[in-house]
Enzyme design. Structure first.
Site, PDB file in Angstrom:
ATOM      1  CG  ASN A   9      11.427   9.779  -5.180  1.00 40.69           C
ATOM      2  OD1 ASN A   9      10.397   9.146  -4.910  1.00 40.69           O
ATOM      3  ND2 ASN A   9      12.515   9.198  -5.661  1.00 40.69           N
ATOM      4  CE  LYS A  11      14.567   8.096  -3.015  1.00 38.77           C
ATOM      5  NZ  LYS A  11      15.992   7.800  -2.950  1.00 38.77           N
ATOM      6  CG  HIS A  97      14.724   6.842  -8.725  1.00 40.44           C
ATOM      7  ND1 HIS A  97      15.518   6.032  -7.958  1.00 40.44           N
ATOM      8  CD2 HIS A  97      14.798   8.086  -8.191  1.00 40.44           C
ATOM      9  CE1 HIS A  97      16.045   6.762  -6.977  1.00 40.44           C
ATOM     10  NE2 HIS A  97      15.620   8.009  -7.098  1.00 40.44           N
ATOM     11  CD  GLU A  99      16.004   4.592  -4.641  1.00 38.00           C
ATOM     12  OE1 GLU A  99      14.771   4.719  -4.594  1.00 38.00           O
ATOM     13  OE2 GLU A  99      16.778   5.369  -4.044  1.00 38.00           O
ATOM     14  N   GLY A 175      20.901   9.119  -1.191  1.00 43.77           N
ATOM     15  CA  GLY A 175      20.666   8.531   0.124  1.00 43.77           C
ATOM     16  C   GLY A 175      21.943   8.244   0.899  1.00 43.77           C
ATOM     17  CB  SER A 215      22.870  13.710  -0.364  1.00 42.12           C
ATOM     18  OG  SER A 215      22.879  12.306  -0.181  1.00 42.12           O
TER      19      SER A 215
HETATM   20  P1  PGA Z   1      18.101  11.552  -1.649  1.00 44.02           P
HETATM   21  O1  PGA Z   1      17.322  10.861  -2.881  1.00 44.02           O
HETATM   22  O2  PGA Z   1      17.767  13.032  -1.717  1.00 44.02           O
HETATM   23  O3  PGA Z   1      17.566  10.901  -0.419  1.00 44.02           O
HETATM   24  O4  PGA Z   1      19.551  11.312  -1.874  1.00 44.02           O
HETATM   25  C1  PGA Z   1      17.182  11.497  -4.123  1.00 44.02           C
HETATM   26  C2  PGA Z   1      16.443  10.585  -5.078  1.00 44.02           C
HETATM   27  O5  PGA Z   1      16.672   9.375  -5.043  1.00 44.02           O
HETATM   28  O6  PGA Z   1      15.593  11.038  -5.881  1.00 44.02           O
END
Ligand code: PGA
Length: 252
Positions: A9, A11, A97, A99, A175, A215
């Site tokens: 992803n 983003k 998601h 977010e 994140g 992460s």
């Molecule tokens: P991250 O994000 O691996 O940077 O923690 C995962 C996601 O939001 O899909």
């Protein structure tokens, strides 16, 4: 058996030049990925067309959208419909998601419509769920995640649910550099599998890929993917580097 999947992803990252380079780097390393693992990339909307072209319609790597409008075509300025995504060869789309839930106030009612529109256009939804730190501390995270799944997916037929992927992403691990431990992740993945089993039966439940996100990186992917109910990962930060992304895909 559920398909092993690793989905990147991206983003809100990368210029067109960087996105193209990253796609090319990943394509060049696809040969290193085990035959039973599929990869997906979810770039920003504006790069989807180019990304689909660059895959050369590979069966090993699919392109996903990060979002889709909860409406069909019409007077909805700034939105992108499932029909448009299908028309350029996008095969998957993230839905819900954390977010988008947090910054765009997406609700279960909207997410259910998005899932329906995607399926109508033969696009596989990757439905994201996961609890906040507060809910985790409170202890009712399994109930919380179960409700997210029931509200958005449980009106689907057996055929439809089999086209869906579920991504469990604890919000406190996205994140932040803080990963759920393999045991913490497995506990929720097993609960999701049980929930699917109770509604759709063991055979169907066993075929649905349940990905872990939050992460996930080369140093922890192997332990996470070795858990019984973890069928792969939804990768944010580490998917922006081709070496890391491919290393994760080789971690089964
Ligand atoms: P991250 O994000 O691996 O940077 O923690 C995962 C996601 O939001 O899909």
């Amino acid at each position: 058996m559920a398909q092993k999947l690793v989905v990147g992803n991206w983003k809100l990252n990368n210029s067109f030049h960087q996105a193209t380079q990253l796609m090319e780097d990943i394509m060049a390393r696809l040969v290193d990925v085990p035959v039973d693992v599929s990869l997906g990339i979810a770039p920003p909307y504006v790069y989807l067309n180019k990304a689909v072209d660059l895959t050369g319609h590979s069966i090993k790597l699919f392109i996903a959208a990060q979002n889709v409008a909860p409406w069909g075509n019409g007077a909805f300025t700034g939105e992108v419909s499932a029909e448009m995504l299908a028309s350029i060869g996008v095969d998957y789309s993230l839905v819900g998601h954390s977010e988008r839930r947090e910054y765009f106030n997406e609700t279960s009612d909207q997410l259910r419509v998005k899932v329906d529109l995607l399926l109508e256009h033969d696009i596989h939804p990757i439905y994201c769920c996961g609890e906040s730190l507060q809910t985790r501390k409170h202890g009712n995270y399994i109930e919380f995640v179960s409700q997210q799944i029931e509200e958005v997916l449980f009106h689907l037929t057996q055929d439809q649910i089999q086209k869906c992927v579920i991504a469990y992403e604890p919000v406190w691990a996205i994140g932040t550099g803080e990963t759920a431990s393999p045991e913490q992740a497995q506990e929720v993945h097993a609960a999701i599998r049980d929930l699917l089993r109770s509604k759709y039966g063991a055979e169907t439940a066993g075929q649905i890929s349940i990905l872990y996100g939050g992460s996930c990186k080369p140093s922890n992917a192997k332990e996470l993917f070795s858990q019984e109910d973890i069928n792969g990962g939804l990768i944010g930060g580490a998917s922006l580097n081709a070496d890391d992304f491919i290393a994760i895909a080789k971690s089964f």
